[in-house]
Scaffold this active site. Structure first.
Site, mmCIF file in Angstrom:
data_model
loop_
_atom_site.group_PDB
_atom_site.id
_atom_site.type_symbol
_atom_site.label_atom_id
_atom_site.label_comp_id
_atom_site.label_asym_id
_atom_site.label_seq_id
_atom_site.Cartn_x
_atom_site.Cartn_y
_atom_site.Cartn_z
ATOM 1 N N SER A 1 -1.040 -2.749 -5.527
ATOM 2 C CA SER A 1 -1.988 -2.860 -4.414
ATOM 3 C C SER A 1 -3.269 -2.094 -4.699
ATOM 4 O O SER A 1 -3.248 -1.018 -5.291
ATOM 5 C CB SER A 1 -1.342 -2.305 -3.141
ATOM 6 N N TYR B 1 -8.677 -5.966 -2.378
ATOM 7 C CA TYR B 1 -9.317 -6.332 -1.121
ATOM 8 C C TYR B 1 -10.811 -6.363 -1.414
ATOM 9 O O TYR B 1 -11.306 -5.610 -2.256
ATOM 10 C CB TYR B 1 -9.033 -5.298 -0.028
ATOM 11 N N HIS C 1 1.177 -12.327 5.038
ATOM 12 C CA HIS C 1 1.138 -10.868 4.921
ATOM 13 C C HIS C 1 2.425 -10.258 5.496
ATOM 14 O O HIS C 1 2.418 -9.175 6.072
ATOM 15 C CB HIS C 1 -0.093 -10.321 5.655
ATOM 16 N N GLY D 1 7.300 -13.569 1.923
ATOM 17 C CA GLY D 1 7.626 -13.444 3.344
ATOM 18 C C GLY D 1 9.095 -13.754 3.607
ATOM 19 O O GLY D 1 9.508 -14.907 3.495
ATOM 20 N N GLN E 1 -3.917 -6.321 -7.216
ATOM 21 C CA GLN E 1 -4.401 -6.946 -5.971
ATOM 22 C C GLN E 1 -5.651 -6.229 -5.477
ATOM 23 O O GLN E 1 -5.713 -5.004 -5.430
ATOM 24 C CB GLN E 1 -3.305 -6.877 -4.898
ATOM 25 N N LYS F 1 -4.474 -14.652 -2.289
ATOM 26 C CA LYS F 1 -3.247 -14.372 -1.520
ATOM 27 C C LYS F 1 -3.561 -14.421 -0.023
ATOM 28 O O LYS F 1 -4.534 -13.813 0.426
ATOM 29 C CB LYS F 1 -2.718 -12.984 -1.884
ATOM 30 N N THR G 1 -6.700 -10.660 -1.888
ATOM 31 C CA THR G 1 -6.051 -10.912 -0.590
ATOM 32 C C THR G 1 -7.112 -11.304 0.424
ATOM 33 O O THR G 1 -8.068 -10.559 0.652
ATOM 34 C CB THR G 1 -5.272 -9.661 -0.131
ATOM 35 N N ARG H 1 9.011 -5.880 1.515
ATOM 36 C CA ARG H 1 9.703 -4.725 2.112
ATOM 37 C C ARG H 1 11.014 -4.338 1.421
ATOM 38 O O ARG H 1 11.241 -3.139 1.227
ATOM 39 C CB ARG H 1 9.955 -5.001 3.594
ATOM 40 N N ALA I 1 0.825 -1.208 0.000
ATOM 41 C CA ALA I 1 0.000 0.000 0.000
ATOM 42 C C ALA I 1 0.860 1.259 0.000
ATOM 43 O O ALA I 1 2.007 1.245 0.449
ATOM 44 C CB ALA I 1 -0.884 -0.011 1.249
ATOM 45 N N ARG J 1 -0.480 -3.552 15.005
ATOM 46 C CA ARG J 1 0.969 -3.334 14.898
ATOM 47 C C ARG J 1 1.389 -2.235 15.888
ATOM 48 O O ARG J 1 1.057 -1.063 15.708
ATOM 49 C CB ARG J 1 1.338 -2.951 13.466
#
Ligand SMILES: Cc1cc2nc3c(=O)[nH]c(=O)nc-3n(C[C@H](O)[C@H](O)[C@H](O)COP(=O)(O)O)c2cc1C
Length: 369
Positions: free
Chosen positions: A108, A136, A253, A288, A134, A229, A162, A311, A81, A171
């Site tokens: 995204s 949602y 994720h 991941g 992707q 996903k 996803t 990342r 995102a 988080r």
């Protein structure tokens, strides 16, 4: 940051130095105690490599064929995102970087750049990897249909739904620092502004969470292949194929949603086995903790057809724009090619589970039944 940037860890350090605290927390953080986040990377390291020597490496390459096209590299940039929070180049820069390195790009749903602008830049590029979008789930089916029509018209080649985040993860780092601030940066296609992690838990959000029936509805709205996903259970993988998915992405994720899930390297073999038992031509992807070309090799040896990197690509983007993201992908590509050659594999088709040693038997998945 002193010295040259020679690996993905260097890119992470450079990104941390370049980003405001809130942006670093948002991009690098994970849910809970970040056990899954750390385990993802560690689990690839729990496997050793078992090279074969004196193999014929002539004509070596990294190509494969999936969904009716050639993939130059078995690597895609994961959907992430709000990339203009990392750098003004944002998703446009990321897509150019991926195309330049022959990698795929998954844009995204929470992109901060309109999907048409991203597709326009790369869609005609020869030698690029797959370009996917992707999604949602959105309970407004009319809006979802409208978005799918835009995605198809822009030239995207597959949809990725996803399914592992019907509510936001919790988080802590993000909750401490708040969401990043950037003038004029907002989601281009997501109807509401992003909410800080942990908010909107079981209220209206979960009410709108999709079910298998919604997935079936979605499949009927598009001519594009649909992948799911966030599949971690072999039984869900079977269900996905039963409703017509073209493939699954084994993902937790990146440890951002539910902490204490096993690492994807641990989950992958059973999901891959379930998929292969049902359909040979279905795609199995994984993401991941992929930080080295050797990790990508191990993903393929454990049953994936390709992997996604998250990342690290953002970190490259954050401190050096499109060039930084391209460099991250280039490093992974070079390391992967070296790994292929040094394990005696002339192509990805030669990668086999026998190329792996379990270094730490307790970290290895139980034998497949
Ligand atoms: C900052 C950030 C934003 C993300 N946004 C999305 C998203 O919008 N949609 C999605 O499906 N996954 C999203 N993810 C998860 C990634 O697609 C991917 O599963 C994960 O980052 C892979 O792990 P890695 O970062 O260790 O490579 C996001 C991940 C990060 C780090």
């Amino acid at each position: 940051m002193t010295g040259p940037i020679v690996n993905l860890h260097d890119h992470a350090r450079a990104a941390q130095a370049a980003l405001p605290e809130a942006a670093w927390a948002y991009f690098s953080g994970g849910a809970g105690d970040e056990l899954t986040l750390r385990r993802n990377a560690a689990a690839w390291q729990a496997w050793g490599l078992a090279p074969r020597v004196l193999r014929d490496l002539r004509g070596g390459h990294t190509r494969s064929q999936w969904l009716g096209r050639e993939w130059p590299m078995p690597l895609l940039v994961a959907p992430m995102a709000m990339q203009r929070w990392a750098h003004a180049d944002g998703e446009a820069g990321m897509a150019l970087a991926a195309a330049a390195q022959g990698c795929g790009m998954v844009l995204s749903h929470q992109s901060s750049t309109p999907l048409q602008d991203v597709a326009h830049l790369v869609v005609a590029e020869a030698g690029r990897g797959p370009l996917w979008f992707q999604l949602y789930w959105m309970s407004d089916r009319g809006a979802l249909r409208g978005l799918i029509a835009q995605v198809e018209a822009a030239g995207f080649e597959a949809l990725v739904l996803t399914v592992d985040a019907p509510v936001n993860g919790v988080r802590d780092r993000e909750r401490r620092h708040g969401l990043p601030q950037a003038e004029g940066v907002r989601p281009a296609h997501w109807p509401t502004p992003p909410v800080p992690s942990g908010e909107g838990l079981c209220g209206g959000v979960a009410e709108a969470a999709p079910t298998w029936a919604d997935v079936q509805w979605l499949m009927a709205q598009t001519r594009l292949p649909v992948l799911l996903k966030g599949i971690t259970h072999p039984l869900d993988a079977r269900e996905a194929l039963a409703v017509g998915a073209a493939g699954v992405i084994v993902s937790n994720h990146g440890g951002r949603v539910l902490d204490t899930l096993p690492a994807t390297a641990e989950l992958l073999p059973r999901v891959a086995e379930a998929v292969r038992a049902q359909r040979q031509d279905a795609l199995v992807l994984v993401d991941g903790g992929i930080r080295r070309g050797t990790d990508l090799f191990k993903a393929l040896a454990l049953g994936a057809d390709a992997a996604l990197v998250g990342r690290p690509a953002l970190y490259g983007l954050a401190h050096a724009g499109a060039r930084g993201a391209a460099h991250v992908l280039r490093l992974l590509r070079d390391e992967f090619e070296a790994t292929l050659a040094l394990t005696g594999c002339a192509s990805v088709q030669h990668i086999h589970p026998d190329h792996l040693w379990p270094l730490n038997p307790t970290a290895a998945p139980a034998p497949l039944s």
